[in-house]
Design an enzyme around this catalytic site. Structure first.
Site, PDB file in Angstrom:
ATOM      1  N   HIS A  61       0.762  -8.759   4.674  1.00 52.98           N
ATOM      2  CA  HIS A  61      -0.143  -8.975   4.520  1.00 52.98           C
ATOM      3  C   HIS A  61      -0.239  -8.443   3.326  1.00 52.98           C
ATOM      4  CE1 HIS A  61      -2.152  -4.781   6.599  1.00 52.98           C
ATOM      5  NE2 HIS A  61      -2.876  -5.015   5.346  1.00 52.98           N
TER       6      HIS A  61
ATOM      7  N   ASN B 134      -2.028 -10.542   8.730  1.00 51.24           N
ATOM      8  CA  ASN B 134      -2.537  -9.324   8.650  1.00 51.24           C
ATOM      9  C   ASN B 134      -4.404 -10.630   7.646  1.00 51.24           C
ATOM     10  OD1 ASN B 134      -3.752  -6.443   9.187  1.00 51.24           O
ATOM     11  ND2 ASN B 134      -3.946  -6.691   7.179  1.00 51.24           N
TER      12      ASN B 134
ATOM     13  N   ASN C 135      -7.718  -6.565  14.741  1.00 42.99           N
ATOM     14  CA  ASN C 135      -8.691  -5.179  13.694  1.00 42.99           C
ATOM     15  C   ASN C 135      -9.815  -5.391  13.002  1.00 42.99           C
ATOM     16  OD1 ASN C 135      -5.550  -5.432  12.745  1.00 42.99           O
ATOM     17  ND2 ASN C 135      -6.184  -5.935  10.703  1.00 42.99           N
TER      18      ASN C 135
ATOM     19  N   GLU D 100      -5.583  -2.495  14.251  1.00 38.20           N
ATOM     20  CA  GLU D 100      -5.825  -1.057  12.776  1.00 38.20           C
ATOM     21  C   GLU D 100      -7.032  -1.269  13.647  1.00 38.20           C
ATOM     22  OE1 GLU D 100      -6.729  -2.683   8.856  1.00 38.20           O
ATOM     23  OE2 GLU D 100      -4.317  -3.905   8.852  1.00 38.20           O
TER      24      GLU D 100
ATOM     25  N   GLU E   4      -6.139   1.846  -1.586  1.00 43.20           N
ATOM     26  CA  GLU E   4      -5.629   1.114  -0.556  1.00 43.20           C
ATOM     27  C   GLU E   4      -7.411  -0.131  -1.509  1.00 43.20           C
ATOM     28  OE1 GLU E   4      -7.556   0.860   2.614  1.00 43.20           O
ATOM     29  OE2 GLU E   4      -9.099  -0.604   1.808  1.00 43.20           O
ATOM     30  N   TRP E   5      -6.269  -0.922  -1.716  1.00 41.75           N
ATOM     31  CA  TRP E   5      -6.637  -1.714  -2.693  1.00 41.75           C
ATOM     32  C   TRP E   5      -7.612  -1.853  -3.727  1.00 41.75           C
ATOM     33  CZ3 TRP E   5      -2.725  -4.630  -0.737  1.00 41.75           C
ATOM     34  CH2 TRP E   5      -2.821  -4.993   0.303  1.00 41.75           C
TER      35      TRP E   5
ATOM     36  N   GLN F 117       1.179  -1.048  -0.443  1.00 46.28           N
ATOM     37  CA  GLN F 117       0.344  -0.003   0.362  1.00 46.28           C
ATOM     38  C   GLN F 117       1.098   0.834   0.194  1.00 46.28           C
ATOM     39  OE1 GLN F 117      -2.866  -1.803   3.769  1.00 46.28           O
ATOM     40  NE2 GLN F 117      -4.293  -0.443   1.853  1.00 46.28           N
TER      41      GLN F 117
ATOM     42  N   TRP G 235      -5.002   3.562  12.122  1.00 45.46           N
ATOM     43  CA  TRP G 235      -4.887   3.483  10.575  1.00 45.46           C
ATOM     44  C   TRP G 235      -5.190   3.858   9.954  1.00 45.46           C
ATOM     45  CZ3 TRP G 235      -2.309  -0.698   7.733  1.00 45.46           C
ATOM     46  CH2 TRP G 235      -2.354  -0.467   6.342  1.00 45.46           C
TER      47      TRP G 235
END
Ligand code: NAG
Ligand code: NAG
Ligand code: NAG
Length: 514
Positions: A143, A187, A329, A395, A445-446, A41, A438
């Site tokens: 991740h 993650n 998270n 997160e 962001e993916w 990221q 986070w």
């Protein structure tokens, strides 16, 4: 007290008024504050200095997979800008920085026989410079950026991945474990498995919502356990660190207090968090309700055996207890009711037999609804279900589509969510030991590319230098960390008075404002 001091108290009090049940108190003294990122990221530099290709490189380069066809090719260019990131962390005053290693930057083929020295150098420098600034590195091994070669060999469907991941973990412990004392194996297995191999909107883009997700999760759980055992046996005696896994879940609140909805909420929690938490932190193996539901649906669908694999007794025992902490998270909450489906197609979502919804009064941004009490309920659920583990929130954060620096909605999110963490600790007796915002930076962001932003710092992705600018939320987190929570307004006032009350009051007095 002087009249002037009273005036000061009032003005300070007005600033902090607002919610009646807000808890003014501080966190335990050894509570840890941090912020987080992940390699794909932020790093960019996707094909330089010997880095191998990973599944997110491949996926984002395919057209139509990510919003605007965005890629992580450059991202925040943290491969080159890491020193600036460290300065931002220093400004925030956080105790730790959670980041991840790019597996393919260290091991271009994914295998330990061909390490990439430039990748090793990069992480050594990052770790050393963090430590020089007294910032604890918290390192995630996985991740989501699986080396492409390993995907081509079957990825998480390939049982050999258990040993391949274990060797990568040992490689990382050997290289960095003298200085890294906080390790996270995986993650959010739920997300990379369900989104990446079930729904297909994350890399590698498989769509097998009722089969591969369960077998891939099975492999990931075993791989995690082997890495934990390797650390425990080979490295812990000399390195003395902590190693665990980070799991994610929404809180699932029963829609009504009917027994059916309460049961549906519990079932929903077991299918999301319990899927990974019960084998590691719970009674061992998959939750009974998952076994039962998936076996039942599989039979209805004509399978000869359940789509959910089984652990042998030996495997179950080897996985149980393999996390030194409960990494969590969390972003959002859903309302849940029960439902009975007879789904013709195998699907994780149908296997759960629940319907989720959101309350019309909740405000939100995309998948994040602002429901601060959801986190408190979740922390209590974990505490009750897994026998009061030490919870590390790894997160939590809020998104927007705006490039605004005045991110009041994010400040409100952090303020109300951290206050609910405080309540869980002080009023409910949960053992929560860290909080991680986070994210340090706006980043890739993916599937949302650069549209959706979570950063405490704005990043200008149009500018080749990728300049970072603190948002209002960065200042909020800085103050929160400095205060270690929310000291009583009166206490704050006294501190203010100690600074320079007379000049302040005199200036006010002269200007006529009160
Ligand atoms: C992504 O790329 C493809 C192929 O070049 C193009 O047809 C499509 O319009 C692009 N999508 C966006 C959102 O730019
Ligand atoms: C939404 O939340 C409000 C406030 O808590 C509550 O009064 C209302 O009943 C909820 N609506 C539904 C449909 O549950
Ligand atoms: C964008 O910002 C404005 C004001 O700053 C706010 O009213 C609006 O809700 C934001 N939109 C999104 C999608 O976050």
């Amino acid at each position: 007290m002087h009249l002037f001091n009273i005036i000061l108290s009032v003005s300070v009090f007005i600033v902090v008024q607002g919610d009646d049940d807000f808890l003014y108190d501080t966190f335990p003294e050894d509570f840890l504050w941090g912020t987080a990122t992940s390699s794909y990221q932020i790093e960019g530099a996707w094909n330089v200095d010997g880095k191998g290709e990973n599944i997110w490189d491949t996926f984002s380069h395919e057209s139509g997979k990510v919003a605007n066809n965005d890629t992580g090719d450059i991202a925040c260019d943290s491969y080159n800008n890491y020193a600036e990131d460290i300065q931002l962390l220093k400004d925030l005053g956080v105790d730790f920085y959670r980041f991840s290693l790019s597996w393919a930057r260290l091991l271009p083929t994914g295998r330990v026989d061909q390490p990439n020295q430039a990748g090793i150098d990069y992480y050594n420098t990052l770790i050393n410079e963090l430590l020089e600034e007294d910032i604890i590195p918290m390192v995630t091994l996985y991740h989501w950026d699986l080396p492409k070669d390993l995907y081509d060999q079957g990825g998480w469907e390939n049982e050999e991945m258990v040993q391949i991941f274990n060797e990568y973990a040992i490689f990382a412990f050997e290289l960095f474990g003298d200085r890294v004392k906080w390790w996270i194996t995986f993650n959010e297995p739920y997300v990379f498995i369900v989104y990446g191999m079930g729904e297909g909107y994350h890399a590698p883009g498989l769509e097998s919502p009722g089969e591969i997700i369960y077998t891939a999760a099975h492999t990931v759980l075993k791989a995690h356990a082997e890495a934990w055992h390797s650390y425990d046996e080979l490295f812990r005696p000399t390195q003395n660190g902590n190693i665990g896994i980070t799991l994610d879940t929404d809180w699932k609140e029963p829609l009504t207090d009917s027994p059916e909805d309460i049961e549906a909420s519990e079932r929903g929690m077991q299918f999301s968090l319990g899927w990974f938490a019960n084998p590691i932190h719970g009674s061992g193996g998959y939750p009974a309700v998952m076994k039962e539901k998936i076996a039942e649906k599989s039979a209805q669908q004509g399978y000869e055996q359940s789509r959910l694999p089984e652990f042998t007794a030996e495997e179950e025992a080897r996985i149980l207890g393999t996390s030194d902490f409960f990494g969590l998270n969390h972003y959002s909450t859903a309302m849940v009711q029960g439902e009975n489906t007879v789904a013709p197609e195998p699907s994780y979502l149908d296997d759960r037999d629940i319907i989720t919804s959101v309350n019309e009064t909740w405000i939100g941004c995309d998948f994040v609804y602002v429901v601060p009490w959801g986190l408190r309920n979740l922390l209590n659920w974990i505490t009750n279900t897994y026998d009061r583990p030490n919870i590390y929130i790894t997160e939590n954060g809020m998104c927007d589509y705006n490039a605004t620096l005045n991110d009041e909605h994010r400040v409100n999110y952090y303020r109300s969510y951290t206050n609910n963490v405080l309540k869980a600790i002080k009023l409910d007796g949960c053992d929560v030991r860290s909080y991680t915002a986070w994210s340090l930076l706006d980043n890739f962001e993916w599937a949302y590319g650069y549209d959706l932003r979570f950063g405490l710092h704005h990043v200008d992705f149009e500018d080749p230098a990728r300049p970072r600018t603190p948002k209002a939320s960065a200042e909020f987190i800085r103050q929160l960390v400095a205060d270690n929570g929310f000291p009583e307004p009166e206490v704050k006032t006294q501190n203010l008075n100690q600074v320079k009350p007379k000049e302040f009051v005199r200036a006010k007095f002269r200007s006529g404002t009160q």
